[in-house]
Structure formats: C-alpha cells, structure tokens
Design a protein around this motif. Structure first.
Motif, short mmCIF file in Angstrom:
data_model
loop_
_atom_site.label_atom_id
_atom_site.label_comp_id
_atom_site.label_asym_id
_atom_site.label_seq_id
_atom_site.Cartn_x
_atom_site.Cartn_y
_atom_site.Cartn_z
N ALA A 127 3.69 -13.28 0.60
CA ALA A 127 2.82 -13.04 -0.56
C ALA A 127 2.88 -14.20 -1.54
N SER A 128 4.05 -14.80 -1.71
CA SER A 128 4.19 -15.96 -2.59
C SER A 128 3.34 -17.12 -2.10
N GLU A 129 3.29 -17.29 -0.77
CA GLU A 129 2.47 -18.36 -0.20
C GLU A 129 0.99 -18.11 -0.46
N LEU A 130 0.61 -16.84 -0.61
CA LEU A 130 -0.78 -16.50 -0.88
C LEU A 130 -1.11 -16.56 -2.37
N GLY A 131 -0.13 -16.91 -3.18
CA GLY A 131 -0.38 -17.07 -4.61
C GLY A 131 0.08 -15.94 -5.49
N TYR A 132 0.73 -14.92 -4.93
CA TYR A 132 1.21 -13.81 -5.76
C TYR A 132 2.49 -14.19 -6.51
N GLY A 137 -0.55 -0.76 5.43
CA GLY A 137 -0.70 -1.77 6.47
C GLY A 137 -1.79 -1.43 7.47
N LEU A 138 -2.21 -2.44 8.25
CA LEU A 138 -3.19 -2.25 9.31
C LEU A 138 -2.46 -2.03 10.63
N ASP A 139 -3.11 -1.32 11.54
CA ASP A 139 -2.51 -0.98 12.82
C ASP A 139 -2.62 -2.16 13.78
N ILE A 140 -1.61 -3.06 13.72
CA ILE A 140 -1.61 -4.23 14.62
C ILE A 140 -0.40 -4.21 15.54
N GLY A 141 0.33 -3.10 15.56
CA GLY A 141 1.51 -3.01 16.42
C GLY A 141 2.71 -3.75 15.88
N SER A 142 2.79 -3.92 14.56
CA SER A 142 3.89 -4.68 13.95
C SER A 142 5.21 -3.93 14.09
N ALA A 143 6.30 -4.68 14.26
CA ALA A 143 7.62 -4.09 14.41
C ALA A 143 8.66 -4.75 13.51
N THR A 144 8.70 -6.07 13.51
CA THR A 144 9.69 -6.79 12.70
C THR A 144 9.26 -6.79 11.24
N PRO A 145 10.19 -7.06 10.31
CA PRO A 145 9.81 -7.14 8.89
C PRO A 145 8.68 -8.14 8.64
N GLU A 146 8.71 -9.28 9.34
CA GLU A 146 7.67 -10.29 9.14
C GLU A 146 6.31 -9.79 9.64
N GLU A 147 6.32 -9.10 10.78
CA GLU A 147 5.06 -8.57 11.30
C GLU A 147 4.51 -7.46 10.39
N VAL A 148 5.41 -6.64 9.87
CA VAL A 148 4.98 -5.60 8.92
C VAL A 148 4.38 -6.24 7.67
N LEU A 193 -0.14 -7.24 4.10
CA LEU A 193 -0.95 -8.22 3.37
C LEU A 193 -2.38 -8.24 3.88
N ALA A 194 -2.55 -8.04 5.19
CA ALA A 194 -3.92 -7.97 5.73
C ALA A 194 -4.68 -6.82 5.10
N GLU A 195 -4.02 -5.67 4.92
CA GLU A 195 -4.69 -4.53 4.30
C GLU A 195 -4.98 -4.81 2.83
N ILE A 196 -4.06 -5.47 2.14
CA ILE A 196 -4.30 -5.81 0.73
C ILE A 196 -5.52 -6.71 0.60
N ILE A 197 -5.61 -7.73 1.46
CA ILE A 197 -6.75 -8.64 1.41
C ILE A 197 -8.04 -7.91 1.74
N ALA A 198 -8.01 -7.05 2.77
CA ALA A 198 -9.20 -6.29 3.15
C ALA A 198 -9.65 -5.37 2.01
N THR A 199 -8.69 -4.71 1.37
CA THR A 199 -9.02 -3.81 0.26
C THR A 199 -9.64 -4.59 -0.90
N ARG A 200 -9.04 -5.72 -1.22
CA ARG A 200 -9.55 -6.55 -2.31
C ARG A 200 -10.97 -7.05 -2.01
N SER A 201 -11.24 -7.34 -0.74
CA SER A 201 -12.53 -7.91 -0.35
C SER A 201 -13.56 -6.85 0.01
#
Length: 370
Positions: free
Chosen positions: A220-225, A327-338, A343-351
């Motif tokens: 999120a920091s890399e995205l400017g948050y 989150g979006l249903d992408i099959g995430s398992a690790t903390p990084e994938e989650v 973040l994908a859902e946050i961006i989609a919601t914002r847009s």
C-alpha cells in the motif's frame, strides 16, 4: 512534481530575462497518455523549449500553436486525437485524445504557480485553478492550506465559486475542468476552469499487528498510501518489521480514530480476529467517512462478526459498507498474496469497477478522464 516545479521556475527565469513565454498545459485526457493532466511545456519566443506534455507525440504541433500566439493569437484549448494505429509510433501506449490549453504567461501567474508548487513540495494540500476562456484566460488562482493565492481576474463570485470547488476536489483527490457563468455562478457554462488538485496522500489504517498487516502496509505504501498499523497491545508492535512497513500506533480503536482523520479517499482494514477489537474498530469506521472498510477472516468469522455488529446496534445498510471477507477471489494464500487481493478490491471499489478479468469485460480499460 519536481519536474513541473522546475519548469515553473524556468518560466520565471525567462520572464525576468525579458523573454515572452507561452505555456502549454495538459488539461484533459481521454484514453491513455504518457503524462498526467497538469504537465507543462514552455515555448519562448526565441525558440527555446522546456518540458513536455505527451513525451514527444504532439510537441511539434504545440510549438506551431505557440508561434500563432506570439503573432497575436488568443489563448485557446487544442484537442489532439491519436489513432490506435498511430499511437505506437508517436509514443502513446494506446490511442487517446489529449486537450491542451495554450496561453502566454505573465510574471504574476508564474508567481502563483511557483508558490503553489513550493507548498506541494512541502507536503501541503494545494489546488491550482487556470481560467481557460474569456478575456482573462490564463489567469491563475491557487488554494494553499485553505488560503487563496492570486485570482482569475473576473468577477469576485468566480474566485469564490472556484475556491469552493477546488476545496471539494482536494478532499476527493480529483482534478478536472469545471464550468461557470460569466458572472462566476456555478449554474453557468460560459467560462471553463481547469482545477489541478495536489491532495495529501490517502490514508490507510490497519487494525492488528499480524503478518498480513505488514504485507499489506508495504505494498500500500508503494501505491502512495500513508499507512498506520494500530494495536493496543504494545508488545505486538515492537517487532522492527512493523515500524519498517508503516507508522505504528499503540491505541484502542476509539482512540485511533480520534487521532487519525479519515475521508472518502482513505481505507480502514480490520485484521485483529478478536471481537473485543473487531467490533469497536468497525463501529468506529462506520461512524466515519472512509471510502473503503474491510475485515479479514473466514466466512464463519464474518457471519459471527456481523451478528455481533447487529447486536451493537449497527443497521443493515451500514453493514453493507463493510467488505468482509475483504479482497478479491484470486486464490491468495500467503500474506503477500492476500495483500494483493485486498488492494485489488480497494482499487476496484475506488474506481467503481467489478474486478472481473479484463478479457471477460467489454468496458473501456481506461475510463475517460476529465
């Protein structure tokens, strides 16, 4: 911002040297373009050029427009369309349309621009308004920390109307063109004004010192948050990985909300997995104006948490604001994938997008921008 600020400084130098200067300001994009609205290009009467507005696609045409202004032409907005076939050859990543306002600049306008961009560099919220039509076209007004700098040269009502709109656009982090009547009223459409908002970074408040919080904070920091991880349990926050990933705050949810003011561009994530933290955190988030509220957990945890929130008096329409499981249903398992999923859902919601695969959709990939 550093590049644009440097260009504004160059304009001031050229004017002090007695040179006439034309400024081309990118005020609108439809589709894709290499640079964002607000990009600047300078053309001096002696042929000197500084800056760019599309990375080389239309700059030669803009120079031709500038020569016409030096010969006595009036300030105006020019629209350039790039076909998909031509786009790759001239530098655009795909076909698009750009709108460029071209005008001769004065020392007073450069002073407004420079003061405003100095404030942006210092991390202060700023909006710069440029009048695009009428006898005073090219005049600038800036809103710096709520204070008006400069003016658009028209009726006093115009400055007030633009300042009010600029304040609202700053709060939303949006730039664009607004139209007003010749008297400055917001109901008219004769005068166009480009407002470029340099808002403060959006905030993200994460409750719960766990590995998922660290992973989310880093991306999120890399995205400017501007990210804060809050937890009332001080020992949980002592690990260096939390301080390295975000600002840390030892506080209960109600205290955290008192210290951090959140708005429509901001996000609240609840990762604590403990009712005595989850419920007050979500109740506090729902009492505010955050654009995104999410809670991590299984479907069973989500059902139990919703029951507790209803028992706490949260109505159904407010519960609907909570993205849970987030989150979006992408099959995430690790903390990084989650983190990517959330973040994908946050961006989609914002847009206002669905988050579906691009190949299964039919909407434009890059929605039109004003």
């Amino acid at each position: 911002m550093t590049t644009v600020r440097r260009i504004a400084g160059t304009a001031g130098e050229w004017l002090r040297e007695g040179r006439r200067v034309i400024v081309a300001l990118l005020v609108g994009i439809e589709g894709s373009a290499p640079l964002e609205p607000g990009a600047l290009m300078l053309i001096a009467e002696d042929g000197a050029i500084e800056g760019s507005i599309t990375g080389g696609c239309i700059e030669a045409a803009v120079v031709g427009e500038a020569k016409a202004l030096f010969a006595g032409g009036a300030p105006h907005t020019v629209t350039y369309g790039i076909s998909d076939e031509l786009a790759g050859t001239v530098g655009l990543t795909c076909g698009g349309i750009v709108h460029v306002f071209i005008h001769e600049v004065s020392g007073a306008e450069v002073d407004v621009e420079t003061e405003a961009r100095d404030a942006v560099t210092a991390g202060r919220p700023v909006a710069i308004a440029t009048l695009l039509g009428g006898p005073q076209a090219g005049r600038k007004l800036a809103l710096v920390d709520g204070e008006v700098v400069g003016g658009l040269g028209g009726p006093a009502l115009l400055d007030r109307s633009v300042s009010r709109d600029a304040e609202g656009m700053l709060a939303q982090g949006r730039s664009g063109i607004r139209r007003y009547g010749n008297d400055g009223a917001t109901l008219g459409a004769e005068l166009a004004v480009h407002i470029h908002a340099f808002a403060l970074p959006p905030k993200m408040l994460i409750f719960g010192a766990i590995d998922f919080s660290v992973a989310l904070a880093r991306i999120a920091s890399e995205l400017g948050y501007e990210v804060t991880i809050a937890d009332p349990r001080a020992p949980f926050l002592e690990a260096p990985r939390y301080r390295e990933a975000a600002r840390t705050l030892t506080a209960w949810p109600q205290d955290a909300f008192e210290q951090i003011d959140l708005g429509p561009r901001d996000a609240v994530l609840v990762f604590t997995h403990d009712p005595k933290f989850d419920v007050p955190a979500l109740v506090g988030a729902l009492a505010g104006k955050s654009g995104y509220i999410g809670a991590l957990g299984s479907r069973k945890t989500t059902t139990d948490r919703e029951r507790r929130l209803r028992e706490a008096g949260v109505p159904a329409d407010q519960l609907a604001r909570v993205h849970a499981p987030c989150g979006l249903d992408i099959g995430s398992a690790t903390p990084e994938e989650v983190a990517v999923s959330v973040l994908a859902e946050i961006i989609a919601t914002r847009s206002g997008r669905s988050g579906e695969p691009l190949r299964e959709g039919s909407r434009a990939i890059h929605p039109p921008r004003s």
